[in-house]
Design an enzyme around this catalytic site. Sequence first.
Site, short mmCIF file in Angstrom:
data_model
loop_
_atom_site.label_atom_id
_atom_site.label_comp_id
_atom_site.label_asym_id
_atom_site.label_seq_id
_atom_site.Cartn_x
_atom_site.Cartn_y
_atom_site.Cartn_z
N ARG A 89 47.22 3.45 19.98
CA ARG A 89 47.67 2.86 18.72
C ARG A 89 48.86 1.93 18.93
NH1 ARG A 89 49.37 7.40 15.08
NH2 ARG A 89 47.17 7.59 14.58
N TYR A 90 49.75 2.33 19.83
CA TYR A 90 50.96 1.54 20.10
C TYR A 90 50.76 0.75 21.38
CZ TYR A 90 53.06 4.92 16.82
OH TYR A 90 53.34 5.69 15.73
N ARG A 93 51.95 2.88 24.79
CA ARG A 93 51.74 4.30 25.04
C ARG A 93 50.44 4.81 24.43
NH1 ARG A 93 55.37 3.20 21.14
NH2 ARG A 93 55.90 4.68 19.51
N CYS A 102 43.35 25.71 21.01
CA CYS A 102 44.75 26.10 20.87
C CYS A 102 44.83 27.62 20.99
CB CYS A 102 45.30 25.67 19.52
SG CYS A 102 45.63 23.90 19.41
N CYS A 106 46.91 26.44 13.49
CA CYS A 106 47.79 26.16 12.36
C CYS A 106 46.93 25.70 11.20
CB CYS A 106 48.80 25.07 12.70
SG CYS A 106 49.65 25.30 14.27
N CYS A 109 46.48 21.88 10.43
CA CYS A 109 46.22 21.06 11.62
C CYS A 109 45.71 19.66 11.28
CB CYS A 109 45.21 21.76 12.52
SG CYS A 109 44.79 20.79 13.99
N ARG A 111 44.40 17.63 13.26
CA ARG A 111 43.20 17.34 14.03
C ARG A 111 42.13 18.42 13.82
NH1 ARG A 111 46.48 15.84 18.47
NH2 ARG A 111 47.10 13.95 17.39
N ASP A 270 50.44 15.72 7.06
CA ASP A 270 49.37 14.73 6.94
C ASP A 270 48.37 15.12 5.84
OD1 ASP A 270 50.39 13.14 8.98
OD2 ASP A 270 49.32 14.27 10.54
N ASP A 307 53.39 9.89 9.20
CA ASP A 307 52.39 9.27 10.07
C ASP A 307 51.43 8.59 9.10
OD1 ASP A 307 50.93 8.51 12.27
OD2 ASP A 307 50.91 10.52 13.16
N LYS A 314 53.72 6.19 13.11
CA LYS A 314 54.82 6.99 12.53
C LYS A 314 55.89 6.06 11.96
CE LYS A 314 53.95 10.71 15.76
NZ LYS A 314 53.03 10.04 16.72
C1 LIG Z 1 52.82 10.22 17.91
C2 LIG Z 1 52.00 9.33 18.71
C3 LIG Z 1 52.53 8.72 19.84
C4 LIG Z 1 53.94 8.93 20.30
O1 LIG Z 1 54.85 8.39 19.37
P1 LIG Z 1 56.43 8.49 19.63
O2 LIG Z 1 57.03 7.88 18.41
O3 LIG Z 1 56.71 7.74 20.88
O4 LIG Z 1 56.76 9.93 19.77
C5 LIG Z 1 51.70 7.88 20.55
N1 LIG Z 1 50.44 7.64 20.17
C6 LIG Z 1 49.91 8.18 19.07
C7 LIG Z 1 48.52 7.86 18.69
C8 LIG Z 1 50.66 9.07 18.31
O5 LIG Z 1 50.14 9.64 17.22
#
Ligand SMILES: *Cc1c(COP(=O)(O)O)cnc(C)c1O
Length: 344
Positions: A89-90, A93, A102, A106, A109, A111, A270, A307, A314
Amino acid sequence: MRNRLSTITDFEQHLNLTQDEISGFKAAVGKLSVSVTPYFFNLIDKNNPNCPIRRQVVPLGDESYVHPEEMTDPVGEEETMPVPGIVHRYPDRVLFLTTDRCASYCRYCTRSRMVSNAQGYGFSPSLFAGLEYIRKNKSIRDVLLSGGDPLLLSDDKLRKLLTSLSEINHVEFVRIGTRIPIFLPQRINDSLLDALSSHPNLWMSIHVNHPAECTIELKDACAKLVNSGIPLGNQSVLLKGINDNTACMQQLIHRLLMMKVRPYYLYQCDLVQGSSHLRAKVKTGIQIISELRGKTTGYAIPQFVIDAPKGGGKVPINPNYIQEWNQSEIIFKNFEGDLFSYPN
Ligand SMILES: *Cc1c(COP(=O)(O)O)cnc(C)c1O
């Protein structure tokens, strides 16, 4: 893991289930399995049907109620999944989902569409394909292992996965999102620590919601991780009737600091199907953060985030400190509500 409580009969042997909980077991079928480790189950106050531990893992009939705004994939992960298990998504990362299991489930959850496979999602990620994707995408400098709970993988599998990640030059930072220290602290043993040492820069995000989870066992597990050089952060979910007040949150974050855990995120719950009875208002989260700021250690205060639905990522949600912003100055209030100005 073998001794987990999973069926209504398992629970009835040790707990007087309420009518609402009995309906909850029915509602959970086809939604998200029920399972609780004996360790976590023993933290339940058996005389209190509203016990914050109990409410996290024992289902209520309300789980069958789906609010019109709720979704099976509340943060839009499926839309940004280039290979099964990788959510990209980002830009820099990825989220790497490694298992759908798990130690305990929870009830809120995010997911739940895939975790425990109660909905027949049939999640079977190829760790090989995930690693291949990361290897080929040089913009990925941060890998977040999650699931399910990655610490349920065998030591051997974890060692191989972490070693492979350590061999990818552009990956600088790896973290594991896990609730194992909270649900199954016995898992944090020497052979696991040895497997975790396969990556030179491993961090961990644990998930504690309530001060009652901060036991001697959790403290010992955190000490083992920290002493192995793994920095710890905590992610909590704001949950109605569980931790949605400032006194509770303050006690939680103080206990976390005492275990060398840095409170990282506080999540607005969520919009996952069947979770409305556990969802606190956004306003409550903002209120809690504003009541903490200035009155406790800055390190103790998590970032409150939503989120965003549909894959927005986020987003930090903060109390509004800025009162006015003009050509010459910014006017803002401090933690006591007094106004101050700073030249623009
Ligand atoms: C939460 C998340 C991250 C990590 O986000 P940070 O703000 O760096 O903790 C990375 N990818 C996805 C899809 C996420 O949901």
